[in-house]
Design an enzyme around this catalytic site. Sequence first.
Site, mmCIF file in Angstrom:
data_model
loop_
_atom_site.group_PDB
_atom_site.id
_atom_site.type_symbol
_atom_site.label_atom_id
_atom_site.label_comp_id
_atom_site.label_asym_id
_atom_site.label_seq_id
_atom_site.Cartn_x
_atom_site.Cartn_y
_atom_site.Cartn_z
ATOM 1 N N ASP A 155 0.813 -1.216 0.000
ATOM 2 C CA ASP A 155 0.000 0.000 0.000
ATOM 3 C C ASP A 155 0.843 1.260 0.000
ATOM 4 O OD1 ASP A 155 -2.175 -1.664 0.236
ATOM 5 O OD2 ASP A 155 -3.010 -0.660 2.002
ATOM 6 N N HIS A 184 3.610 -2.146 3.388
ATOM 7 C CA HIS A 184 3.785 -0.817 2.784
ATOM 8 C C HIS A 184 5.209 -0.711 2.260
ATOM 9 C CE1 HIS A 184 0.526 -0.333 5.746
ATOM 10 N NE2 HIS A 184 0.068 0.657 4.990
#
Length: 257
Positions: free
Chosen positions: A68, A213
């Site tokens: 992400d 992430h």
Amino acid sequence: MPEIGPFAPVRRTAVALAVALTLALTLTGCGTQTVSPATVRGDSGGDGKGRYGSVDCAEVMCVALTFDAGPGKGTPRLLDILKKEKVPATFFLLGKNHVLAHPDTVRRIAAEGHEVANHTWSHRVLTDLDRAAIRDELGRTQDAIEKIAGHRPTLMRPPQGRTNGDVTDVSRELGLSQILWSATAKDYSTTDSALIERRIVDDASADGIILLHDIYDGTVPAVPGIIKRLKERGFTFVTVPQLFAPAVPEPGEVYRP
């Protein structure tokens, strides 16, 4: 004092179910229903139009790596790792300051066979917005990705996993399925790569969707160990759409293993 009596196990089970339901509603927003990839695959009856990856996830243990809030400065190194290990992934990209700042990386993600997906324009919590603002957050990112990668995403991940009826309706309008997750390292809170690796390996499961992430310093260095250890446990890595094959995720629906 511990609870005793013939109905104690029933009460404990009820409490556990209530806690699980509360956690689910906290994550997704009150009343939002989620569907698992396995359920979707089963409902397709084998007649869907989804494209398989290297395996049929109804027959083997599959897991989807997702990243992400990128791309960022560490994403090219991550792509080198994924290419070396022959592991596909799904990238939920942020529009502002990420897609626009790293167009070559976006093109590379798409060219190397990874799934390019939408994580909004500026990471605003969508459940705090009206429909026009939700549409702007998702639509601007759709346009930016299409201009760079040549196609519009079909998947989105709402920031913090928070969604509701308005988010669902706008996502459906834009042709976006909502993808949540089953395992996360909370890598936004630590730079300890060994801890990130351990958290993911401990929580990985068949049909799982792993949330990481690629913008945090500890995450990319943890990926080789995650891949190695999960392969040793018999997992095969696929993109999120491949996890559903032969079914195809439906726009607006909320999916979570």
